[in-house]
Scaffold this active site. Structure first.
Site, PDB file in Angstrom:
ATOM      1  N   CYS A  73       0.864  -1.181   0.000  1.00 23.66           N
ATOM      2  CA  CYS A  73       0.000   0.000   0.000  1.00 23.66           C
ATOM      3  C   CYS A  73       0.898   1.228   0.000  1.00 23.66           C
ATOM      4  CB  CYS A  73      -0.907  -0.002   1.230  1.00 23.66           C
ATOM      5  SG  CYS A  73      -1.907   1.495   1.400  1.00 23.66           S
ATOM      6  N   HIS A 165      -3.202  -3.664 -10.792  1.00 21.55           N
ATOM      7  CA  HIS A 165      -4.022  -2.497 -11.112  1.00 21.55           C
ATOM      8  C   HIS A 165      -4.473  -2.565 -12.561  1.00 21.55           C
ATOM      9  CE1 HIS A 165      -3.154  -0.095  -7.465  1.00 21.55           C
ATOM     10  NE2 HIS A 165      -2.031  -0.790  -7.483  1.00 21.55           N
ATOM     11  N   GLU A 214     -10.606   0.123  -4.599  1.00 21.84           N
ATOM     12  CA  GLU A 214      -9.546  -0.750  -4.119  1.00 21.84           C
ATOM     13  C   GLU A 214     -10.069  -2.150  -3.834  1.00 21.84           C
ATOM     14  OE1 GLU A 214      -6.292   0.373  -1.658  1.00 21.84           O
ATOM     15  OE2 GLU A 214      -7.076   2.420  -1.437  1.00 21.84           O
ATOM     16  N   CYS A 223      -5.126   6.253  -3.348  1.00 22.70           N
ATOM     17  CA  CYS A 223      -4.397   4.995  -3.429  1.00 22.70           C
ATOM     18  C   CYS A 223      -3.029   5.293  -4.003  1.00 22.70           C
ATOM     19  CB  CYS A 223      -5.159   3.984  -4.300  1.00 22.70           C
ATOM     20  SG  CYS A 223      -4.289   2.418  -4.544  1.00 22.70           S
ATOM     21  N   GLY A 226      -2.070   2.962  -6.773  1.00 24.18           N
ATOM     22  CA  GLY A 226      -2.952   3.275  -7.886  1.00 24.18           C
ATOM     23  C   GLY A 226      -2.526   4.523  -8.633  1.00 24.18           C
TER      24      GLY A 226
END
Length: 277
Positions: A73, A165, A214, A223, A226
């Site tokens: 993350c 992703h 997410e 994110c 992301g």
């Protein structure tokens, strides 16, 4: 038995952060779901445990609010870096994750806020790195949402930033139903391990507006991985320069695809409060 925690966020993407370097921390999925409930629990997007590491300064373990474990993350990495180096003494930290090792530097820190930069390493662009269920060009996935002759969204870019992703480029992000489309794509059979779903509107060659669904958490305000994946996708499509500001619901994050092929993101962290589990 209680465990102290910090409630932190990076651009509104919020976490419970536990220091588990001296004592093991292995919560059951139902405990995580109870803590993460925003009505009856504390409420968060991800639960973070800082563990010891033989290779780096620490290992960061990540759970989503549904109790599932995920690889990494980006916003949480900045929070963990601040926690490990609150005096911002120009030290480079090695933070290991299930998605690989990252390097972080705290650029500014005080009692409850800070700014950190994280080298996320090289993006994964091969279909097996995402992973996909079948071989496919990750720059132009054969995937669409809506009618075959008039799809709402189509031909996204797939990128691994240690976690999977898929990025859809849209003309007007305000018209996107992120919840409905994101949940549909997250569980698409093309993605055997699920996928994080980004919707991106290119403003200019240095600016992208992005919203995210997410995997295992739903809509979040930001994110980090992301944002990194979105820049990579935009560069692969020739839509932006190799450095851009990614504006999410929680605010802007600066992302650069360096000449050594590493992705570097820079942004803020905040401590909201302390508590006991």
């Amino acid at each position: 038995m209680t465990r102290p925690f910090l409630k932190m966020n990076g651009l509104g993407n919020d976490f419970i952060v536990i220091d588990a370097r001296d004592q093991a921390f292995a919560p059951a999925p139902e405990q995580i779901r109870a803590w993460g409930d925003r009505t009856s629990g504390i409420g968060f997007d991800q639960l973070i445990a800082i563990e010891g590491s033989t290779e780096g300064d620490a290992f960061m373990r990540v759970w989503n609010t549904d109790g599932s474990t995920v690889e990494t993350c980006g916003n949480a990495l900045r929070c963990v870096a601040w926690y490990l180096n609150r005096d911002a003494n120009d030290r480079t930290l090695k933070i290991d994750t299930l998605g690989g090792q990252t390097r972080a530097r705290v650029l500014r820190a005080d009692a409850r806020t800070g700014t950190a930069s994280v080298d996320m390493g090289k993006p994964g662009l091969d279909w097996r790195q995402i992973p996909l269920a079948e071989e496919m060009n990750t720059a132009k996935l054969e995937l669409q949402v809506g009618p075959i002759d008039a799809p709402l969204y189509h031909t996204p870019v797939a990128v691994s930033m240690g976690n999977p992703h898929v990025v859809f480029f849209v003309d007007d992000i305000a018209t996107v139903d992120v919840a409905a489309t994101g949940s549909l794509i997250e569980n698409h059979p093309l993605f055997p391990e699920g996928v994080n779903v980004e919707f991106a509107q290119v403003i200019d060659r240095q600016t992208i507006r992005m919203r995210v669904w997410e995997r295992g958490a739903g809509i979040t305000k930001a994110c980090g991985t992301g944002a990194c994946a979105t820049l990579v996708a935009a560069v692969r499509r020739g839509l932006t320069d190799r450095a851009a500001t990614i504006i999410m619901d929680g605010g802007p994050l600066h992302v650069a695809w360096a000449e050594n092929d590493h992705i570097v993101m820079t942004g803020p962290i905040e401590v909201e409060f302390e508590g006991q589990l």
